[in-house]
Design a protein around this motif. Structure first.
Motif, short mmCIF file in Angstrom:
data_model
loop_
_atom_site.label_atom_id
_atom_site.label_comp_id
_atom_site.label_asym_id
_atom_site.label_seq_id
_atom_site.Cartn_x
_atom_site.Cartn_y
_atom_site.Cartn_z
N ASP A 96 0.84 -1.21 0.00
CA ASP A 96 0.00 0.00 0.00
C ASP A 96 0.87 1.25 0.00
O ASP A 96 0.60 2.21 -0.73
CB ASP A 96 -0.92 0.03 1.22
CG ASP A 96 -1.94 -1.07 1.24
OD1 ASP A 96 -2.18 -1.69 0.18
OD2 ASP A 96 -2.49 -1.33 2.32
N LYS A 98 3.87 1.59 -1.09
CA LYS A 98 4.55 1.72 -2.38
C LYS A 98 3.58 1.92 -3.54
O LYS A 98 4.00 2.20 -4.65
CB LYS A 98 5.39 0.48 -2.66
CG LYS A 98 6.62 0.37 -1.78
CD LYS A 98 7.40 -0.88 -2.17
CE LYS A 98 8.71 -0.96 -1.48
NZ LYS A 98 9.78 -0.25 -2.16
N GLY A 99 2.29 1.73 -3.30
CA GLY A 99 1.30 1.91 -4.35
C GLY A 99 1.33 0.81 -5.40
O GLY A 99 1.00 1.04 -6.56
N THR A 102 -2.30 0.23 -6.67
CA THR A 102 -3.03 1.44 -7.09
C THR A 102 -2.24 2.33 -8.04
O THR A 102 -2.82 3.18 -8.70
CB THR A 102 -3.40 2.29 -5.86
OG1 THR A 102 -2.19 2.76 -5.25
CG2 THR A 102 -4.24 1.50 -4.87
N GLY A 103 -0.92 2.14 -8.07
CA GLY A 103 -0.08 3.03 -8.85
C GLY A 103 0.14 4.38 -8.19
O GLY A 103 0.77 5.27 -8.76
N LYS A 104 -0.40 4.53 -6.98
CA LYS A 104 -0.28 5.79 -6.25
C LYS A 104 0.39 5.53 -4.88
O LYS A 104 -0.29 5.13 -3.93
CB LYS A 104 -1.66 6.41 -6.03
CG LYS A 104 -1.62 7.73 -5.32
CD LYS A 104 -3.01 8.27 -5.06
CE LYS A 104 -2.89 9.50 -4.17
NZ LYS A 104 -4.11 9.81 -3.49
N PRO A 105 1.69 5.74 -4.81
CA PRO A 105 2.38 5.52 -3.53
C PRO A 105 1.85 6.45 -2.45
O PRO A 105 1.54 7.61 -2.70
CB PRO A 105 3.84 5.84 -3.84
CG PRO A 105 3.95 5.81 -5.32
CD PRO A 105 2.59 6.16 -5.87
N LEU A 106 1.74 5.90 -1.24
CA LEU A 106 1.34 6.70 -0.08
C LEU A 106 2.54 7.36 0.58
O LEU A 106 2.42 8.44 1.15
CB LEU A 106 0.62 5.82 0.95
CG LEU A 106 -0.67 5.15 0.49
CD1 LEU A 106 -1.18 4.21 1.58
CD2 LEU A 106 -1.72 6.20 0.14
N SER A 108 7.19 7.22 0.44
CA SER A 108 8.43 6.61 -0.05
C SER A 108 9.09 5.81 1.08
O SER A 108 8.85 6.08 2.26
CB SER A 108 9.40 7.69 -0.53
OG SER A 108 9.92 8.43 0.57
#
Length: 129
Positions: A96, A98-99, A102-106, A108
């Motif tokens: 989650d 790293k995304g 979803t392709g959307k990192p929360l 780094s």
């Protein structure tokens, strides 16, 4: 160099998130760095699967266990880090953060280790000498 900077430096080197945290605190718990490095190698990348808890949290929990030497106290401190981390970052799961799905990192990895060091330092500083 601050411990936060040391952890980030290690993260850029050959350390996973758990190793970067745990190896930076070897002096607190009386374990040599090589042993700690090998001990925590399986905790990186969400326990090797990305489905598990962020390695930075796992590395801190190793330090807490060795520091506290009391399972109740270690569980309380671990819960504190898990809850604070989740409140700040929406999840404690590596995938989650790293995304992956979803392709959307929360967050780094570098920021995850920074967050956990600050939380660990808060707990260490509250303990009696």
């Amino acid at each position: 160099m601050s411990r936060v900077e040391k952890v980030v430096e290690r993260k850029h080197d050959r350390y996973n998130c758990a190793q970067a945290i745990a190896c930076t605190y070897c002096d607190y718990v009386g374990i040599d760095e090589e042993t700690m490095y090998h001990l925590t190698q399986g905790f990186g990348a969400g326990n090797g699967t990305m489905d598990g808890t962020c390695g930075a949290i796992s590395g801190a929990e190793v330090i807490l266990g060795l520091l506290n030497k009391n399972s109740g106290e270690t569980m309380r401190d671990s819960r504190r880090i898990m809850n604070e981390f989740k409140n700040n970052n929406e999840s404690v799961l590596c995938k989650d953060l790293k995304g992956i799905e979803t392709g959307k990192p929360l967050r780094s990895c570098e920021d995850c280790v920074r967050d956990v060091v600050k939380m660990l330092e808060d707990i260490i500083n509250e303990k009696p000498l």
